[in-house]
Each structure stands twice: as C-alpha cells, then as structure tokens.
Write a protein that holds these residues in place. Structure first.
Motif, mmCIF file in Angstrom:
data_model
loop_
_atom_site.group_PDB
_atom_site.id
_atom_site.type_symbol
_atom_site.label_atom_id
_atom_site.label_comp_id
_atom_site.label_asym_id
_atom_site.label_seq_id
_atom_site.Cartn_x
_atom_site.Cartn_y
_atom_site.Cartn_z
ATOM 1 N N ASN A 19 -12.698 -0.669 -5.159
ATOM 2 C CA ASN A 19 -13.269 -1.213 -6.390
ATOM 3 C C ASN A 19 -14.151 -0.182 -7.091
ATOM 4 O O ASN A 19 -14.095 -0.024 -8.321
ATOM 5 C CB ASN A 19 -14.077 -2.476 -6.101
ATOM 6 N N ILE A 20 -14.946 0.539 -6.310
ATOM 7 C CA ILE A 20 -15.778 1.600 -6.897
ATOM 8 C C ILE A 20 -14.882 2.712 -7.442
ATOM 9 O O ILE A 20 -15.138 3.260 -8.516
ATOM 10 C CB ILE A 20 -16.764 2.177 -5.851
ATOM 11 N N ARG A 21 -13.838 3.032 -6.699
ATOM 12 C CA ARG A 21 -12.883 4.048 -7.181
ATOM 13 C C ARG A 21 -12.294 3.649 -8.533
ATOM 14 O O ARG A 21 -12.148 4.477 -9.426
ATOM 15 C CB ARG A 21 -11.746 4.233 -6.164
ATOM 16 N N TYR A 22 -11.930 2.385 -8.647
ATOM 17 C CA TYR A 22 -11.341 1.896 -9.896
ATOM 18 C C TYR A 22 -12.316 2.089 -11.057
ATOM 19 O O TYR A 22 -11.931 2.562 -12.138
ATOM 20 C CB TYR A 22 -10.991 0.408 -9.745
ATOM 21 N N GLN A 23 -13.568 1.735 -10.819
ATOM 22 C CA GLN A 23 -14.580 1.869 -11.885
ATOM 23 C C GLN A 23 -14.826 3.337 -12.236
ATOM 24 O O GLN A 23 -14.991 3.685 -13.410
ATOM 25 C CB GLN A 23 -15.879 1.188 -11.458
ATOM 26 N N ALA A 66 -21.523 -2.088 -10.907
ATOM 27 C CA ALA A 66 -20.870 -1.715 -9.649
ATOM 28 C C ALA A 66 -21.475 -2.466 -8.476
ATOM 29 O O ALA A 66 -20.763 -2.985 -7.609
ATOM 30 C CB ALA A 66 -20.989 -0.206 -9.435
ATOM 31 N N VAL A 67 -22.811 -2.569 -8.446
ATOM 32 C CA VAL A 67 -23.501 -3.294 -7.362
ATOM 33 C C VAL A 67 -23.151 -4.773 -7.413
ATOM 34 O O VAL A 67 -22.906 -5.417 -6.383
ATOM 35 C CB VAL A 67 -25.029 -3.070 -7.443
ATOM 36 N N ALA A 68 -23.113 -5.327 -8.622
ATOM 37 C CA ALA A 68 -22.782 -6.752 -8.783
ATOM 38 C C ALA A 68 -21.377 -7.045 -8.266
ATOM 39 O O ALA A 68 -21.140 -8.099 -7.654
ATOM 40 C CB ALA A 68 -22.894 -7.146 -10.261
ATOM 41 N N LYS A 69 -20.446 -6.119 -8.497
ATOM 42 C CA LYS A 69 -19.069 -6.290 -8.001
ATOM 43 C C LYS A 69 -19.040 -6.349 -6.470
ATOM 44 O O LYS A 69 -18.285 -7.114 -5.873
ATOM 45 C CB LYS A 69 -18.178 -5.136 -8.479
ATOM 46 N N ILE A 70 -19.879 -5.522 -5.845
ATOM 47 C CA ILE A 70 -19.943 -5.534 -4.376
ATOM 48 C C ILE A 70 -20.538 -6.846 -3.889
ATOM 49 O O ILE A 70 -20.042 -7.463 -2.933
ATOM 50 C CB ILE A 70 -20.778 -4.345 -3.854
ATOM 51 N N GLU A 71 -21.607 -7.292 -4.569
ATOM 52 C CA GLU A 71 -22.251 -8.551 -4.187
ATOM 53 C C GLU A 71 -21.276 -9.723 -4.276
ATOM 54 O O GLU A 71 -21.249 -10.597 -3.413
ATOM 55 C CB GLU A 71 -23.476 -8.807 -5.082
ATOM 56 N N ASP A 72 -20.461 -9.724 -5.321
ATOM 57 C CA ASP A 72 -19.476 -10.800 -5.484
ATOM 58 C C ASP A 72 -18.497 -10.849 -4.318
ATOM 59 O O ASP A 72 -18.008 -11.923 -3.949
ATOM 60 C CB ASP A 72 -18.691 -10.605 -6.800
#
Length: 707
Positions: free
Chosen positions: A174-178, A243-249
């Motif tokens: 997901n981080i790679r995608y961003q 990015a952090v919010a995506k991880i939290e989700d």
C-alpha cells in the motif's frame, strides 16, 4: 514458474522461439550468430528480441539463485513449512520474494529484538489482539531489572508491533502504491555550497519539486549527481497523514486502551522503518529506470557513431591541431599505416603559416594524399581555415573529425603496442586520420564511455552500461563484417565467437604465416576450435580469395547449397555473384532442407546480389560558417550549418563550429510532437539550425530546427 514461461510472460515471443533460442544460447552461440544464421530455429527473431530473451533469462536465473539461498536459510532456521516453500517457489518477482523472506531475515540488534530478549513479545501480542481493557496492569507484570517501568514495557512492546507492521506485505504494498503514484522529489541547496562555482551548473535544482514519476530520466540523474557532489539535499515525500491512516484502517478494528498503543506503533513503524526503506526503494527503482533510459540513448548514439560513414581506403593526411605546441601532422597510407609525421606551427605564438602551408603541400604531393582529416579540438577552426585557403595540384577533400576519446586511445596499451616508437601526439593524430577512413575499426579501440556520445555515463549502473555498450559494438562489428587480413586485434575481438585471446592469436598467426587465403585457413589458428569457427566465420572476410563466397556474409555451412544452385543453373559459383537477373529466378523452395529454410535462402540470395556490401554510407565533406568563430559572433535569427554531435532524451546538441555546442530542445525539433529525438535526427547528421537564444555568461546556445 519455468524459464520459458517466465520469458514468455515478459515478452511477446512464442514459447517455441524462446525454447530454441535458449538452447542455442546454452550451446554458447552469440546473439549476432543466432539472429543471422539460425532464423529457422528462432522463428526469424532479430537481435533486439534475442537480447530480450538473454535479459529475462538472466533475471530468471538471478531470481532462482536468490530463492535457493532463502530456502536453504529457512531450512537451517527450521522454519520452512510446505506452504512457505510453495509460496517462495511460485514467486516471480524479486521484491515480492524479499517481502516474503523479511519476517525470517536474521536481524541486527534492533529495538524490537532487544524488547523480545527482555520478554515483551507476549505483551505485544496482547496489545495486537485489541481485547485488553487494563493494559497498564498487564504491562506491570513484565517489569524486571531491564524493564523498570510500565512506559518502558509499553514502548518495548510497540517496537515489536512496529516491526510486525513493517513486515506485512499488504502494508508495504500500500505504501509502495502511494509512493509510485504520488511521491514527489524535493531538493534544497546546501547553504554552504550555494556560491560554489561548481554548483552553478546545478542551480536549477537549488529549490526544486516535482512528481517523481514524471521526473525525466536526465533530470533525475542530474539531481542525484548534484546530491552526490554535496550541493543539494534530496527528499522523497508523500502525504504522511494519509499513509498512516491507510495503515490504521488495515490494522485497527477496535476502540479501547490498545488502540492508542497500536497507533503509536504504526506511526513509529511508518517513520522509522516503512517510509525510509520504501522511499529509498522507489528512488532506487526510479534511478534504475533513469539508468535504463540513459543507457538506451547512449547505446543508440554509439551505434550511429560506430556505423558512421567511412571514407574508405584512401591516403590520408591527419592533423591534430594546437596553438603553442603546434599541429601534429601524420601521413597514412590506404591501409591506415603511418608513413610520416611532423609538427608544424601555423598559429600563435610562432605564426609560421607560410611554412606550414608549404610543408602540407609537399606532403600531399609526396604521399599522394586524397583527403585531409582535422581534429575538432583546440585550434581546429583556425587550422581548417588555413587548409581551405590552400590550392592543391589535385582534388583533396577536407574533413573535420571528432577527437573525442583520441587522447584516451593515444595513452592506452593498444596504442603503445601499435606505435611503440612514437609519442602520444603522433598516436592521437593517427587515430584522427583512421577515424575518417573507418570510424568503426578505430573507435572499437577506445572505451565506449570515453567517446562522448552519452549523458551521465559515470552516474548509471556501470555493469549494465558496459554490457549494453559491448553488445552494441559487437552488433555493429558483425553487421559490417571484418577483413581478417587487415583488422586489428581490438576489432577482431568483437567478432562473434572470437574474443580478445583468439583475436590476438589470429593477428599473431597472420604476422608469422602471412595473410589468410581462405576461411578454412582460419581453422589453423591455435586454439580456434570448431565452435569459434562456426560462430565467427560468416562475419570474417577474405579479400581476393579463391572462393568468392569467402568475401561475403554467406556462412561456409551454406556453401554446399550455393554450389548445388550453381550446378543446377549450369554455372560456376562465381557466375552467380552480382548476377541479380539469374538469382531472382532461383526457385528457393527446391533447396529447403531440415537445416536450411526460406529465411536463410532469401538472405543468401540477397548477399549474392551484393556480396560483402558495406551497410554504411560514404563520408561527405562539410563546411561550417567561416564567419562564426566564437560564441560572441552569434545573434538571434542566424541560420547556420551544423553537425549533430550528441543526442539526449530532451533534445540534441549541434556543433556549429565553435567551442560550445548548441542545444536544439525537443520542442524545437519539429512542428509536431516528438517522443523520440532519434526519430528526427541522427548522430553526425548535417543540419541547418536557427539561433534562438545566446547566454554568453553561461555559455549556452539555444537552437531550433523548426523555423
């Protein structure tokens, strides 16, 4: 995944063609040989397609090697399950493979590892379960001599959780995608270096920002060079909060006392582990793409330069111009042999122009000179003007020749071996003259990086650059063919299947035993076995051989079928050479066999029509505007003749006869959109350009071909 299917998935080539090509490669066949003489087996693949097979074959082998290493390590750790083994074996991507291996990778003494040694992993698991209601009381149970407080215990647990998050493939992807979609590259000047004279060429990047995936390869390489030289600092950025919010989700599924601890762990994992590693990964990936782009441009330029128009076998007078040290003059015979050398001093401080002109006139007559080659370095324009004033007793063509890399050659072992009794100035002048006669034969003696037809060649991956350029040189040498009785060891070393050692053996045998009279005679060279002969014979030429096919691109393995064709036509083989009318009537289907099909037969007929034909054009005389001597003589609106001397992704540079080359930006090449500069111009192409801007202080000239 097997090798053939891996290559097929990355190319548009049929599996049968890939299979046969891989077999040929495994039999030590070269790309030029396969593409030219094994068309039936490959399905008529060209050098580019075979090169792709070679590239993906190497990638697959690297992947399999890494898999084997990882599997062995996991076995030794006693953590390799059948499921994990199958997952690793099914992987076709090196990045994915490393992500799978990451949780099992032997770690340094990290914060998480220290926390584990202090017994905090169970606490981390409790927090990650997100079910605890009194986390402080639970954490208190883990206090010991190393863990003196609840806060220290919770921090240690968070370090472990941060590591777990870092090891999650879904989070990393997901981080790679961003990063891939939204990352920006930002630069700031190092204040202490802002006024450094060397930094000024990078001043456009003292405060720069743009989307990373839109940053052109040449700009990225320039930015990274500026960073490497310490003039700027580079940062990769994305929206950290998002990015952090995506991880939290992905991880948080409750709202209790554990939630805050996990949030803190996520922020720590992102800031300390995920973003630094993955931002470096995306920057490295962008650098790899930029390298590939730069290497591709370099390779195209090198190919055009090597296949530049030769003047041919002429008696040449070559001049390496200079002021104080004079102009070194050499006379070369039609085979490139050095006949005479001298230094003349037509320019300041001696200004002996009359004496120089007399000397050149006498040399032109004495050595039956047919062409004069003048190096394009210091004092080139002045020397050219002097020569063009002269009147000779015969027609003598005058050329200005690029000196790029001549000094490298003149100081090299190759040059010392060729001319042990002459100094570097003589060798440099000889190289200039030989470049005019045959650019390919001379330039192969020089490290391709020193020829000056690329950008950022010292910044790109040096192994990939060397592989690419060696491949280009090999392709060019074999496409032209080599006269085995006159070629240098440097040139012979690039012939398919030969290499440096056999090339030396060929030259030594030639010097000791005399010229080769047939291709079969080449087999007598020590250590040149059947395989080397098979690979190289079709690219080696024997001039004036008893068998005319020995001076053609027809492979000896096909001589028999040509003899049969001639016999059926009741002619000698020599009667077929150049006899287009007869050759066009041959019914090729009659001569197809298990080993020779229509593609090879058609190649044979084309070759017999024009045997040994050099695919290169002939050198043409070019004259710069004699009124333009320095950048100060330029003004907007002038139309000037020039020669394209370098091509980049953002445009081409044109030599207009002064020290500074002008840039024709890609937007000024045509009145239509240009995606590939090489589709509009070629290296050494003669063009007419318009001056559109001159910056004397920065020594920059902007030109246009769209006027």
């Amino acid at each position: 995944m097997q090798l053939i299917s891996y290559i097929a998935s990355n190319t548009q080539i049929s599996t049968n063609s890939i299979l046969n090509t891989v077999q040929l490669l495994n039999e030590d066949c070269t790309i030029p040989f396969i593409s030219r003489y094994r068309k039936e087996r490959t399905g008529n693949l060209d050098e580019v397609q075979i090169g792709d097979i070679v590239k993906f074959k190497a990638q697959f082998e690297e992947l399999e090697k890494r898999k084997a290493t990882i599997l062995k390590t996991l076995e030794e750790q006693e953590v390799l399950t059948n499921e994990l083994k199958q997952k690793i074996e099914a992987t076709t991507d090196l990045t994915v493979l490393e992500d799978i291996y990451l949780p099992y990778k032997k770690k340094r003494n990290t914060k998480a590892e220290i926390a584990r040694k202090n017994g905090l992993e169970p606490l981390a698991k409790i927090i990650m379960s997100q079910r605890a209601t009194d986390i402080d009381s639970i954490a208190e149970k883990y206090l010991n001599s190393e863990i003196e407080s609840i806060d220290v215990a919770l921090e240690g647990a968070r370090f472990i959780i941060a590591e777990w998050i870092n090891e999650r493939t879904d989070v990393r992807n997901n981080i790679r995608y961003q990063l891939d979609r939204f990352a920006s590259i930002n630069t700031k000047v190092v204040k202490a270096k802002e006024d450094d004279e060397k930094a000024q060429k990078f001043r456009d990047y003292f405060d720069w920002s743009e989307t990373l995936n839109r940053c052109p390869s040449h700009r990225l390489l320039a930015i990274l060079r500026a960073e490497k030289e310490g003039f700027i600092r580079v940062k990769i950025q994305i929206d950290d909060e998002k990015a952090v919010a995506k991880i939290e989700d992905r991880i948080i599924n409750s709202n209790n006392v554990c939630t805050q601890q996990i949030k803190l762990a996520i922020q720590d994992s992102y800031k300390r582990l995920l973003f630094p590693a993955l931002s470096n990964e995306i920057l490295n990936a962008s650098k790899e793409k930029a390298d590939e782009n730069a290497i591709l441009v370099f390779a195209k330029n090198l190919q055009q330069l090597l296949l530049g128009a030769p003047l041919g076998e002429k008696n040449i007078l070559a001049i390496d111009p200079g002021f104080r040290t004079g102009c070194k003059v050499v006379c070369l015979n039609s085979q490139g042999g050095l006949e005479y050398n001298e230094t003349i001093y037509p320019h300041a401080p001696k200004n002996d122009a009359i004496g120089a002109m007399k000397k050149i006139n006498s040399l032109v007559d004495a050595y039956k000179i047919e062409a004069i080659a003048i190096g394009n370095g210091t004092a080139s324009r002045e020397t050219e003007q002097l020569i063009r004033k002269m009147r000779f007793n015969k027609d003598v063509q005058v050329f200005v020749v690029s000196e790029a890399g001549a000094s490298i050659y003149s100081a090299s072992k190759i040059a010392r071996d060729e001319f042990p009794n002459f100094d570097v100035t003589v060798r440099g002048a000889v190289s200039i003259g030989r470049r005019l006669a045959d650019p390919l034969a001379e330039l192969v003696k020089i490290d391709a990086k020193s020829i000056g037809v690329g950008q950022y060649q010292h910044d790109v991956d040096q192994t990939k650059l060397k592989t690419s350029l060696d491949s280009v040189v090999e392709s060019c040498v074999n496409s032209v063919g080599v006269n085995v009785n006159t070629a240098s060891a440097s040139l012979l070393s690039y012939v398919s299947g030969i290499g440096p050692k056999l090339a030396e053996n060929i030259v030594k045998h030639r010097n000791e035993k005399g010229a080769f009279t047939s291709r079969d005679a080449i087999k007598k060279v020590p250590r040149l076995g059947d395989k080397a002969f098979e690979q190289g014979a079709g690219f080696l030429r024997i001039k004036n051989a008893k068998n005319p096919l020995d001076d053609s691109a027809v492979h000896p393995e096909s001589y028999e079928v040509i003899t049969k064709i001639a016999k059926d036509l009741k002619l000698n083989v020599s009667d077929l050479i150049g006899n287009k009318q007869v050759l066009q009537k041959v019914e090729l289907q009659k001569y197809c066999s298990k080993t020779i099909g229509l593609p090879t037969l058609k190649d044979i007929i084309r070759e017999l029509e024009k045997p040994g034909l050099d695919p290169r054009k002939t050198a043409k005389v070019f004259t710069f505007n004699q009124n333009i001597r320095t950048i100060n003589d330029l003004h907007e609106g002038q139309l000037l003749p020039g020669i394209v001397n370098n091509i980049t992704n953002f445009g081409c540079f044109v030599d207009i006869g002064i020290k500074e080359s002008g840039l024709v930006h890609v937007s000024n090449l045509s009145d239509t959109f240009v995606s590939d500069v090489s589709s509009i111009v070629a290296l050494h192409q003669q063009v007419i350009v318009k001056v559109i801007a001159v910056d004397i202080s920065r020594k920059r000239i902007q030109l246009s071909m769209n006027y």
